[in-house]
Design a protein around this motif. Structure first.
Motif, PDB file in Angstrom:
ATOM      1  N   ASP A  75       3.681  10.156  -7.128  1.00  0.00           N
ATOM      2  CA  ASP A  75       4.626  10.434  -8.209  1.00  0.00           C
ATOM      3  C   ASP A  75       3.903  10.721  -9.517  1.00  0.00           C
ATOM      4  O   ASP A  75       4.295  11.611 -10.274  1.00  0.00           O
ATOM      5  N   LYS A  76       2.828   9.988  -9.779  1.00  0.00           N
ATOM      6  CA  LYS A  76       2.071  10.213 -11.012  1.00  0.00           C
ATOM      7  C   LYS A  76       1.417  11.597 -11.011  1.00  0.00           C
ATOM      8  O   LYS A  76       1.404  12.298 -12.031  1.00  0.00           O
ATOM      9  N   ILE A  77       0.849  11.982  -9.872  1.00  0.00           N
ATOM     10  CA  ILE A  77       0.244  13.311  -9.782  1.00  0.00           C
ATOM     11  C   ILE A  77       1.312  14.384  -9.929  1.00  0.00           C
ATOM     12  O   ILE A  77       1.126  15.405 -10.600  1.00  0.00           O
ATOM     13  N   ASN A  78       2.474  14.129  -9.327  1.00  0.00           N
ATOM     14  CA  ASN A  78       3.582  15.071  -9.441  1.00  0.00           C
ATOM     15  C   ASN A  78       4.014  15.253 -10.897  1.00  0.00           C
ATOM     16  O   ASN A  78       4.326  16.356 -11.337  1.00  0.00           O
ATOM     17  N   THR A  79       4.022  14.160 -11.642  1.00  0.00           N
ATOM     18  CA  THR A  79       4.349  14.233 -13.072  1.00  0.00           C
ATOM     19  C   THR A  79       3.372  15.139 -13.807  1.00  0.00           C
ATOM     20  O   THR A  79       3.759  15.958 -14.649  1.00  0.00           O
ATOM     21  N   ALA A  80       2.079  15.008 -13.462  1.00  0.00           N
ATOM     22  CA  ALA A  80       1.059  15.850 -14.094  1.00  0.00           C
ATOM     23  C   ALA A  80       1.282  17.327 -13.787  1.00  0.00           C
ATOM     24  O   ALA A  80       1.070  18.191 -14.637  1.00  0.00           O
ATOM     25  N   PHE A  81       1.726  17.629 -12.566  1.00  0.00           N
ATOM     26  CA  PHE A  81       1.945  19.019 -12.164  1.00  0.00           C
ATOM     27  C   PHE A  81       3.244  19.593 -12.719  1.00  0.00           C
ATOM     28  O   PHE A  81       3.492  20.788 -12.575  1.00  0.00           O
ATOM     29  N   ASN A  82       4.080  18.746 -13.304  1.00  0.00           N
ATOM     30  CA  ASN A  82       5.385  19.199 -13.782  1.00  0.00           C
ATOM     31  C   ASN A  82       5.520  19.075 -15.291  1.00  0.00           C
ATOM     32  O   ASN A  82       6.532  18.579 -15.803  1.00  0.00           O
ATOM     33  N   ALA A  98      -3.908   9.354 -13.636  1.00  0.00           N
ATOM     34  CA  ALA A  98      -3.241   9.261 -12.333  1.00  0.00           C
ATOM     35  C   ALA A  98      -4.261   9.148 -11.214  1.00  0.00           C
ATOM     36  O   ALA A  98      -4.125   8.322 -10.297  1.00  0.00           O
ATOM     37  N   ILE A  99      -5.308   9.972 -11.272  1.00  0.00           N
ATOM     38  CA  ILE A  99      -6.324   9.951 -10.219  1.00  0.00           C
ATOM     39  C   ILE A  99      -7.111   8.648 -10.235  1.00  0.00           C
ATOM     40  O   ILE A  99      -7.695   8.238  -9.226  1.00  0.00           O
ATOM     41  N   GLY A 100      -7.091   7.940 -11.371  1.00  0.00           N
ATOM     42  CA  GLY A 100      -7.695   6.606 -11.401  1.00  0.00           C
ATOM     43  C   GLY A 100      -7.100   5.677 -10.363  1.00  0.00           C
ATOM     44  O   GLY A 100      -7.727   4.680  -9.973  1.00  0.00           O
ATOM     45  N   GLY A 101      -5.897   6.005  -9.877  1.00  0.00           N
ATOM     46  CA  GLY A 101      -5.270   5.194  -8.844  1.00  0.00           C
ATOM     47  C   GLY A 101      -6.022   5.170  -7.533  1.00  0.00           C
ATOM     48  O   GLY A 101      -5.771   4.304  -6.685  1.00  0.00           O
ATOM     49  N   MET A 102      -6.954   6.100  -7.323  1.00  0.00           N
ATOM     50  CA  MET A 102      -7.751   6.087  -6.094  1.00  0.00           C
ATOM     51  C   MET A 102      -8.547   4.802  -5.954  1.00  0.00           C
ATOM     52  O   MET A 102      -8.819   4.351  -4.837  1.00  0.00           O
ATOM     53  N   PHE A 107       0.841  -1.202   0.000  1.00  0.00           N
ATOM     54  CA  PHE A 107       0.000   0.000   0.000  1.00  0.00           C
ATOM     55  C   PHE A 107       0.873   1.247   0.000  1.00  0.00           C
ATOM     56  O   PHE A 107       0.651   2.178  -0.790  1.00  0.00           O
ATOM     57  N   ASN A 108       1.841   1.294   0.894  1.00  0.00           N
ATOM     58  CA  ASN A 108       2.706   2.472   0.976  1.00  0.00           C
ATOM     59  C   ASN A 108       3.484   2.693  -0.322  1.00  0.00           C
ATOM     60  O   ASN A 108       3.656   3.831  -0.768  1.00  0.00           O
ATOM     61  N   GLN A 109       3.927   1.594  -0.929  1.00  0.00           N
ATOM     62  CA  GLN A 109       4.643   1.712  -2.202  1.00  0.00           C
ATOM     63  C   GLN A 109       3.713   2.223  -3.299  1.00  0.00           C
ATOM     64  O   GLN A 109       4.099   3.072  -4.114  1.00  0.00           O
ATOM     65  N   TYR A 110       2.474   1.727  -3.297  1.00  0.00           N
ATOM     66  CA  TYR A 110       1.554   2.193  -4.332  1.00  0.00           C
ATOM     67  C   TYR A 110       1.160   3.651  -4.101  1.00  0.00           C
ATOM     68  O   TYR A 110       1.035   4.430  -5.056  1.00  0.00           O
ATOM     69  N   TYR A 111       0.982   4.033  -2.827  1.00  0.00           N
ATOM     70  CA  TYR A 111       0.611   5.417  -2.574  1.00  0.00           C
ATOM     71  C   TYR A 111       1.744   6.355  -2.983  1.00  0.00           C
ATOM     72  O   TYR A 111       1.496   7.445  -3.506  1.00  0.00           O
TER      73      TYR A 111
END
Length: 373
Positions: A305-312, A321-325, A296-300
């Motif tokens: 990281d995926k959201i960070n990629t979107a912001f950069n 990325a938000i599909g990961g929820m 869980f911690n690794q996936y979170y």
């Protein structure tokens, strides 16, 4: 890292980075409480919290947009971006801590503190800064310092963002708006890249759009000009949570603290007895529970990281990325439904200790993230 009253462009970047931390720090605490509710029970409470989580993701994105607009760099991968819980919020509030806790009256009280409205202007001292008790020195997120290096606090999230708005206005007057909003416009998350159902994305290119983004964040949390609804006419977060405390819905025309709607049915016992602020090392290292929490911690961390990629610079990656929820929810339930070995009557919970694990890809974790939220 500590924050001081905004005097320079670097100061405002520090505040906006702390704003991203603040918005994101609410998400683990809200979803932990939400997932502790027994499936198919308390659907009204579950859905109420779920909508607020979606809007917090919106606020995180708006804070990133403002930071990008002034030439800053969102960095959700930086160590300490997500604190260990319990923690204080980075706007300086030290009269309450934010925890990972089961659905309960105490959890709702904590949520009300997080979303509390700003006090009327006449009740503030100075520029919304209040002295902090020197004995309260536990800062897991950045603390605030005044010009004399004394610990200070903003009373509410709205006050914190008001300070950012005033800082931007001052910098635009001093430097010129074109020298403040110097960011690459292509890094903005625009509406086609994000849909939440809880408000529109505001791309930020200048002072007016930055103030619009700040207004949306503040009013969704605490209401518009002292009212219980935001500018768009939706009930603010504070009052949505207050419905759970008071057991009654607000209707249009209601006054603060006096909802007149129908009763809100809650079964406070239909909850997994998860341990508040559990840690990885409390789970036996050779157990399936430890392995599930590690994954869980690794996936979170992967999700962040995926959201960070979107912001950069890759805003088109935000929706997938938000599909990961969905994966986060499935993994959380696999942990929460299990008792902690050796602790009778106490269930496990995800620990969100992302700084203790390595970043792995979906393929390495053997998961498939849905491509649409």
């Amino acid at each position: 890292m500590s924050l001081k009253p905004i005097k320079t462009l670097d100061d405002v970047k520090d505040y906006l980075y702390a704003g991203m931390q603040l918005e994101h720090a609410t998400i683990p605490t809200y979803i932990t409480t939400m997932y502790s509710i027994h499936p198919d029970t308390n659907l009204e409470a579950y859905n109420l919290i779920r909508v607020i989580v979606i809007e917090e993701m919106l606020h995180l994105t708006l804070a990133a947009n403002i930071l990008n607009a002034v030439g800053g760099t969102p960095d959700m991968n930086k160590e300490g971006f997500l604190p260990e819980f319990p923690t204080y919020l980075p706007n300086g509030e030290t009269d309450f801590e934010v925890s990972l806790a089961p659905f309960s009256h105490e959890a709702i009280d904590m949520f009300l503190e997080i979303e509390r409205p700003a006090k009327p202007e006449e009740e503030h001292t100075g520029v919304r800064l209040k002295a902090v008790n020197p004995s309260q020195k536990k800062y897991l997120l950045p603390c605030l310092k005044d010009e004399n290096d004394q610990d200070v606090s903003y009373y509410s999230i709205g006050d914190f963002y008001k300070a950012i708005e005033e800082g931007l206005e001052t910098l635009c007057d001093e430097l010129g708006e074109e020298n403040v909003f110097v960011g690459d416009k292509s890094r903005q998350v625009t509406p086609e890249y994000y849909y939440s159902g809880g408000g529109d994305i505001v791309p930020v290119y200048d002072l007016d759009s930055a103030k619009e983004a700040i207004r949306l964040i503040s009013e969704q949390g605490e209401g518009f000009e002292g009212g219980i609804f935001d500018y768009e006419g939706e009930l603010a977060h504070y009052y949505r949570f207050q419905q759970l405390k008071l057991g009654k819905y607000y209707h249009k025309g209601d006054q603060a603290d006096e909802p007149t709607g129908e009763a809100l049915s809650i079964d406070w016992d239909a909850v997994y007895p998860i341990k508040t602020n559990a840690k990885m090392d409390e789970y036996p290292k050779d157990s399936e529970l430890y392995a599930a929490n590690l994954k869980f911690n690794q996936y979170y961390k992967n999700f962040m990281d995926k959201i960070n990629t979107a912001f950069n610079g890759k805003p088109e990656t935000l929706i997938p990325a938000i599909g990961g929820m969905f994966i986060i929810k499935q993994m959380a339930y696999e942990i929460i439904k299990n008792p902690i070995p050796g602790q009778e009557g106490v269930n496990a919970t995800p620990t969100f200790e992302v700084d203790k694990v390595e970043l792995l890809s979906d393929e390495e974790l053997n998961v498939v993230t849905p491509q649409h939220g």
